[in-house]
Each structure stands twice: as C-alpha cells, then as structure tokens.
Design a protein around this motif. Sequence first.
Motif, PDB file in Angstrom:
ATOM      1  N   LEU A 171       0.831  -1.207   0.000  1.00 14.65           N
ATOM      2  CA  LEU A 171       0.000   0.000   0.000  1.00 14.65           C
ATOM      3  C   LEU A 171       0.868   1.260   0.000  1.00 14.65           C
ATOM      4  N   ILE A 172       1.952   1.230   0.774  1.00 11.19           N
ATOM      5  CA  ILE A 172       2.891   2.355   0.793  1.00 11.19           C
ATOM      6  C   ILE A 172       3.496   2.535  -0.590  1.00 11.19           C
TER       7      ILE A 172
ATOM      8  N   LYS B  29       1.029   4.089  -3.117  1.00  7.24           N
ATOM      9  CA  LYS B  29       0.925   5.546  -2.980  1.00  7.24           C
ATOM     10  C   LYS B  29       2.121   6.232  -3.642  1.00  7.24           C
TER      11      LYS B  29
ATOM     12  N   LYS C  85       1.734   6.033  -7.432  1.00  7.04           N
ATOM     13  CA  LYS C  85       0.700   6.962  -7.902  1.00  7.04           C
ATOM     14  C   LYS C  85       1.273   8.361  -8.056  1.00  7.04           C
ATOM     15  N   GLY C  86       2.047   8.781  -7.073  1.00  9.03           N
ATOM     16  CA  GLY C  86       2.675  10.099  -7.139  1.00  9.03           C
ATOM     17  C   GLY C  86       3.669  10.212  -8.286  1.00  9.03           C
TER      18      GLY C  86
ATOM     19  N   THR D 187      -7.727   3.398  -9.170  1.00  7.62           N
ATOM     20  CA  THR D 187      -7.786   4.849  -9.327  1.00  7.62           C
ATOM     21  C   THR D 187      -7.351   5.234 -10.739  1.00  7.62           C
TER      22      THR D 187
END
Length: 161
Positions: free
Chosen positions: A27-28, A31, A34-35, A82
């Motif tokens: 999960l980290i 993220k 995604k960035g 997403t």
Amino acid sequence: TETTKDLAKAVGIQCVVFNCSDGIDYLIMAKFFKGLAATGAWACFDEFNRINVEVLSVVAQQILTIQRAKAKMVKSFMFEGTQLPLRMSASVFITMNPGYAGRAELPDNLKALFRSCAMMVPDYALIGEILLYSNGYMEARNLSRKIVQTYKLCSEQLSSQ
C-alpha cells in the motif's frame, strides 16, 4: 543512488530517494507509484531488496502496470482502482547490495522489469595517471599513485570540516 540523482539533475527531472526497509508494504509502494506516475518524477529505491519477498511480488505487478501504460503512450490509466494521469518521464530505479544479511532475492517477475548495472570503485591511480600524462607530466604513474595515497590518508585521518 548518487548516479541516478546526478542523471536526474542533468536532465532536469525531480528524483526522490527512498530508503527501503522490511516495514514497507504494498500500500505504501502504491501511494508512491501513484505520485510518480502523476508527476513524472523519478524514484530511486535504495536497498530495495530489504523489502519482504511477498511485498516485492505485488510491487512487481504495480511497476508492470505503469510500464505497460507507458508503452501504450496513454494519457491516463487505471492503477490500483484509481484513474491516474500519466507523465511519460516517470521512472523507477532500484539499488541493492545482494551480499548482506537480511536481504531478499528479487522474484523473477521483478528482475525482468529492470536492467541490471554493476557498479565498482574506479581506479583513481589510473585516472590520475591519464590526466597527468595528457597534461605533459613525464612521471605521471608515480605521481598519480602518490596523489591517490595522499588523498586516501587525508580522508582517513582528517575530519570532513
């Protein structure tokens, strides 16, 4: 790590260095990815093989998703549920020291996503010798060895201030 940072600086792209540990989960990493995809930045994951093997397998799929989207040259793509914009400059680099304790072997599906590059310490005496010869010094070999020895002693015995 330093090579990646220097290359990013030379081409004008932001490079984020992240020191990995066994406490990182997928999960980290999601993220983080995604960035990267949305901003077009580079990430250098230092000591990447400290991450648990189970997490590395999921990370391989996450990186593959981004790489496939870049290969299709799409403006946006679906990542972990997403819809994200995709900047083509986004890239992932990893560093690892495979010989240390507590380091995992990379899964094959993850190895396939990266090109390996072995790094080694340069022969400073040879570099110095060539520079001295090219500037007209006749005793370049002996002089270069003395210069290297002097700098080595300075780095070992003097403070960085």
